[in-house]
Design a protein around this motif. Sequence first.
Motif, PDB file in Angstrom:
ATOM      1  N   UNK A  80       0.958  -1.253  -0.187  1.00 38.87           N
ATOM      2  CA  UNK A  80       0.017  -0.147   0.001  1.00 38.87           C
ATOM      3  C   UNK A  80       1.036   1.311  -0.015  1.00 38.87           C
ATOM      4  N   UNK A  81       2.205   1.157   0.276  1.00 40.86           N
ATOM      5  CA  UNK A  81       3.171   2.171   0.152  1.00 40.86           C
ATOM      6  C   UNK A  81       4.023   2.352  -1.205  1.00 40.86           C
ATOM      7  N   UNK A  82       4.395   3.545  -1.495  1.00 35.29           N
ATOM      8  CA  UNK A  82       5.274   3.496  -2.607  1.00 35.29           C
ATOM      9  C   UNK A  82       6.468   3.189  -2.500  1.00 35.29           C
ATOM     10  N   UNK A  83       7.259   2.850  -3.409  1.00 34.97           N
ATOM     11  CA  UNK A  83       8.468   1.978  -3.177  1.00 34.97           C
ATOM     12  C   UNK A  83       9.482   2.571  -4.388  1.00 34.97           C
ATOM     13  N   UNK A  84      10.909   2.439  -3.559  1.00 31.03           N
ATOM     14  CA  UNK A  84      11.938   2.769  -4.664  1.00 31.03           C
ATOM     15  C   UNK A  84      12.678   1.502  -5.263  1.00 31.03           C
ATOM     16  N   UNK A  85      12.509   1.506  -6.527  1.00 38.15           N
ATOM     17  CA  UNK A  85      13.453   0.352  -7.172  1.00 38.15           C
ATOM     18  C   UNK A  85      14.631   0.812  -7.870  1.00 38.15           C
ATOM     19  N   UNK A  86      15.906   0.114  -7.432  1.00 36.46           N
ATOM     20  CA  UNK A  86      17.262   0.598  -7.985  1.00 36.46           C
ATOM     21  C   UNK A  86      17.247  -0.591  -9.147  1.00 36.46           C
ATOM     22  N   UNK A  87      17.608  -0.082 -10.234  1.00 36.23           N
ATOM     23  CA  UNK A  87      18.089  -1.336 -11.086  1.00 36.23           C
ATOM     24  C   UNK A  87      18.887  -0.558 -12.237  1.00 36.23           C
ATOM     25  N   UNK A  88      19.651  -1.350 -12.846  1.00 40.39           N
ATOM     26  CA  UNK A  88      20.642  -1.082 -13.863  1.00 40.39           C
ATOM     27  C   UNK A  88      19.887  -0.721 -15.161  1.00 40.39           C
ATOM     28  N   UNK A  89      20.479   0.490 -15.640  1.00 37.76           N
ATOM     29  CA  UNK A  89      19.904   1.243 -16.959  1.00 37.76           C
ATOM     30  C   UNK A  89      19.452   0.240 -18.081  1.00 37.76           C
TER      31      UNK A  89
END
Length: 263
Positions: A80-89
Amino acid sequence: MVDNYASMPISLRARLLAEWGFSAYLHEPRILFDTGLSGYALINNARALGIDPDEPEYLVLSHRHLDHTGGVIKFLGVRSRPLKIVAHENLFARAISADEKGTIDVGVNFTNEDLRRRNVELILIRDPYSLPGGVVVSGEIPRKWGPSHAGGVGDAVPDDMALYIDTPRGLVILTGCGHSGPENIVEYGLQLTGAESIRAIIGGLHFMGLDEDRMGEAADYLASKKPELVVGTHCTGIVGQAVIWERMRNSFALGGVGASFEI
């Protein structure tokens, strides 16, 4: 959280599910690393282990292959919350694999728009990226200390990334598939963080598909670093784990869903 194997007694007690793929969770800071293949195993196991899907602050994707990213949309669907996703470009670049029946599309099963609609802040990187708690996402790992372990897929997987955690007892390395090769992953981590020793390496090392000589060479290299803990999961394979156990019996530990390690 997700592994090919249900190898711990807790798997039965907590009704954990195994599948082809990988996911791990750092409790402090709250970082989910990969999501497995389907999302079903991840969500089942998170709830069974008392981890609320809303708990993670970050999701880091080790690389774009489906057995590490396939659970993203289902996981977002129970938050139910926003999330930060870190990934390769190159997260959305096509990825293929092959078996005896031909080629298989193993790229991500979502789009940038799918993530935006689900309140994701997508952070695409190529260079190292720092997260809270002294955790560093490696970014692209140079392949200059040893061979890569990219067999069976259609490219060299330049997006393969690891997590580096510099602790008072040495560097802890968390890998997804280890396509960059263990020598490159470890040496780059030591160079990047300035750490002087390896405390632990946990995750996929992609020994599957390697010949016996290369598995022995890679395991001997890891042994030379004298880690306190080595946990080969997922694509390390059963034979690969046996080779590591043979050389590092005092450091070796089984992974599998529900396995937990204090780092």
